[in-house]
Write a protein that holds these residues in place. Structure first.
Motif, mmCIF file in Angstrom:
data_model
loop_
_atom_site.group_PDB
_atom_site.id
_atom_site.type_symbol
_atom_site.label_atom_id
_atom_site.label_comp_id
_atom_site.label_asym_id
_atom_site.label_seq_id
_atom_site.Cartn_x
_atom_site.Cartn_y
_atom_site.Cartn_z
ATOM 1 N N ALA A 75 -2.430 3.294 7.472
ATOM 2 C CA ALA A 75 -3.229 3.922 8.533
ATOM 3 C C ALA A 75 -4.333 2.732 7.682
ATOM 4 O O ALA A 75 -5.577 1.855 8.534
ATOM 5 C CB ALA A 75 -3.795 5.239 9.369
ATOM 6 N N GLN A 76 -5.166 2.917 6.648
ATOM 7 C CA GLN A 76 -6.316 2.092 5.659
ATOM 8 C C GLN A 76 -6.058 0.660 5.474
ATOM 9 O O GLN A 76 -7.008 0.010 6.635
ATOM 10 C CB GLN A 76 -7.039 2.990 4.662
ATOM 11 C CG GLN A 76 -7.760 2.326 4.032
ATOM 12 C CD GLN A 76 -8.474 2.442 2.688
ATOM 13 O OE1 GLN A 76 -6.851 3.645 2.616
ATOM 14 N NE2 GLN A 76 -9.147 2.777 1.962
ATOM 15 N N VAL A 77 -4.860 0.040 5.543
ATOM 16 C CA VAL A 77 -4.705 -1.279 5.059
ATOM 17 C C VAL A 77 -4.538 -1.881 6.635
ATOM 18 O O VAL A 77 -5.175 -3.183 7.186
ATOM 19 C CB VAL A 77 -3.651 -1.363 4.385
ATOM 20 C CG1 VAL A 77 -3.344 -2.917 4.373
ATOM 21 C CG2 VAL A 77 -3.424 -0.775 2.815
ATOM 22 N N GLU B 146 -1.738 7.793 5.309
ATOM 23 C CA GLU B 146 -3.390 7.994 5.550
ATOM 24 C C GLU B 146 -3.384 5.943 4.495
ATOM 25 O O GLU B 146 -4.289 5.309 5.055
ATOM 26 C CB GLU B 146 -3.589 8.458 4.039
ATOM 27 C CG GLU B 146 -3.735 9.359 4.910
ATOM 28 C CD GLU B 146 -4.738 10.893 4.407
ATOM 29 O OE1 GLU B 146 -4.985 10.881 3.018
ATOM 30 O OE2 GLU B 146 -5.009 11.950 4.796
ATOM 31 N N ALA B 147 -3.048 5.649 3.395
ATOM 32 C CA ALA B 147 -2.370 4.411 3.035
ATOM 33 C C ALA B 147 -1.799 3.603 3.693
ATOM 34 O O ALA B 147 -2.380 2.280 3.673
ATOM 35 C CB ALA B 147 -1.123 4.339 1.739
ATOM 36 N N ALA C 122 0.524 -1.258 0.033
ATOM 37 C CA ALA C 122 -0.457 0.577 -0.164
ATOM 38 C C ALA C 122 0.831 1.290 -0.197
ATOM 39 O O ALA C 122 0.913 2.000 -0.587
ATOM 40 C CB ALA C 122 -1.202 -0.137 0.772
ATOM 41 N N ASP D 201 -7.071 2.911 13.352
ATOM 42 C CA ASP D 201 -8.438 3.269 13.868
ATOM 43 C C ASP D 201 -9.885 2.355 14.120
ATOM 44 O O ASP D 201 -10.623 2.493 15.189
ATOM 45 C CB ASP D 201 -8.361 4.458 13.487
ATOM 46 C CG ASP D 201 -7.305 5.127 13.639
ATOM 47 O OD1 ASP D 201 -6.961 5.733 14.337
ATOM 48 O OD2 ASP D 201 -7.270 6.662 12.111
ATOM 49 N N GLU D 202 -10.184 1.642 13.191
ATOM 50 C CA GLU D 202 -10.422 0.805 13.389
ATOM 51 C C GLU D 202 -10.658 -0.922 13.876
ATOM 52 O O GLU D 202 -11.358 -0.919 14.816
ATOM 53 C CB GLU D 202 -11.106 -0.066 12.477
ATOM 54 C CG GLU D 202 -12.039 0.921 11.630
ATOM 55 C CD GLU D 202 -10.713 1.868 10.608
ATOM 56 O OE1 GLU D 202 -8.629 1.498 10.835
ATOM 57 O OE2 GLU D 202 -10.863 2.989 9.602
ATOM 58 N N HIS E 253 -0.446 11.410 1.878
ATOM 59 C CA HIS E 253 -0.963 10.245 1.418
ATOM 60 C C HIS E 253 -0.732 8.684 2.143
ATOM 61 O O HIS E 253 -1.065 8.049 2.044
ATOM 62 C CB HIS E 253 -0.802 10.572 -0.275
ATOM 63 C CG HIS E 253 -1.457 9.625 -0.762
ATOM 64 N ND1 HIS E 253 -2.644 9.609 -1.357
ATOM 65 C CD2 HIS E 253 -1.001 8.732 -1.631
ATOM 66 C CE1 HIS E 253 -2.579 8.974 -1.719
ATOM 67 N NE2 HIS E 253 -2.121 8.274 -2.332
ATOM 68 N N GLU F 138 -5.599 -0.686 9.957
ATOM 69 C CA GLU F 138 -6.614 -0.014 9.923
ATOM 70 C C GLU F 138 -6.553 -0.031 11.567
ATOM 71 O O GLU F 138 -6.988 -0.449 12.258
ATOM 72 C CB GLU F 138 -8.073 -2.061 9.926
ATOM 73 C CG GLU F 138 -8.036 -2.101 8.368
ATOM 74 C CD GLU F 138 -9.121 -3.544 8.475
ATOM 75 O OE1 GLU F 138 -9.719 -3.930 9.755
ATOM 76 O OE2 GLU F 138 -9.824 -3.655 7.542
#
Length: 113
Positions: free
Chosen positions: A76-78, A73-74, A21, A82-83, A70, A80
């Motif tokens: 963090a998204q992959v 953020e990528a 990512a 915060d989730e 950028h 997860e």
């Protein structure tokens, strides 16, 4: 050219997906440090009250300043982060100076042309 150091502490099974990512987000490479250990607010205990510590990998990315958010953020998204509590963290730091990045600067300059 200004750089940021992105540091990510991730579960070892997420390392490859996060590296991929980050590369798609503009990272030109990374350093992976295996067998890092992390602790959250509360220590995890398993059977017989023994402390459980999951293996983590520390990922280090030296990123050009304009691409760093950028990439962060990528990651963090992959991951997860915060989730799903306990999956990892990532942050970025200003880099005052760097040597040994001549080829990276050349590559970044060519890709922005």
């Amino acid at each position: 050219m200004r750089f940021k150091l992105i540091v990510a502490m991730v579960e070892d099974e997420l390392t490859d997906a996060i590296l991929e990512a980050a590369r798609h987000a503009g990272s030109t490479g990374a350093t992976v440090i295996n067998n890092a250990r992390g602790e959250g607010l509360k220590k995890a205990h398993g059977i017989f009250g023994m402390e459980i510590t999951a293996q983590r990998d520390m990922l280090l990315f030296l990123a050009e300043e304009h691409r760093s958010r950028h990439i962060l953020e990528a990651i963090a998204q992959v991951g997860e982060f915060d989730e799903t509590p306990g999956t990892g963290i990532a942050f970025q730091l200003d880099v005052e100076d760097a040597v040994g990045v001549k080829s990276q600067i050349k590559s970044l300059s060519e890709s922005s042309d």
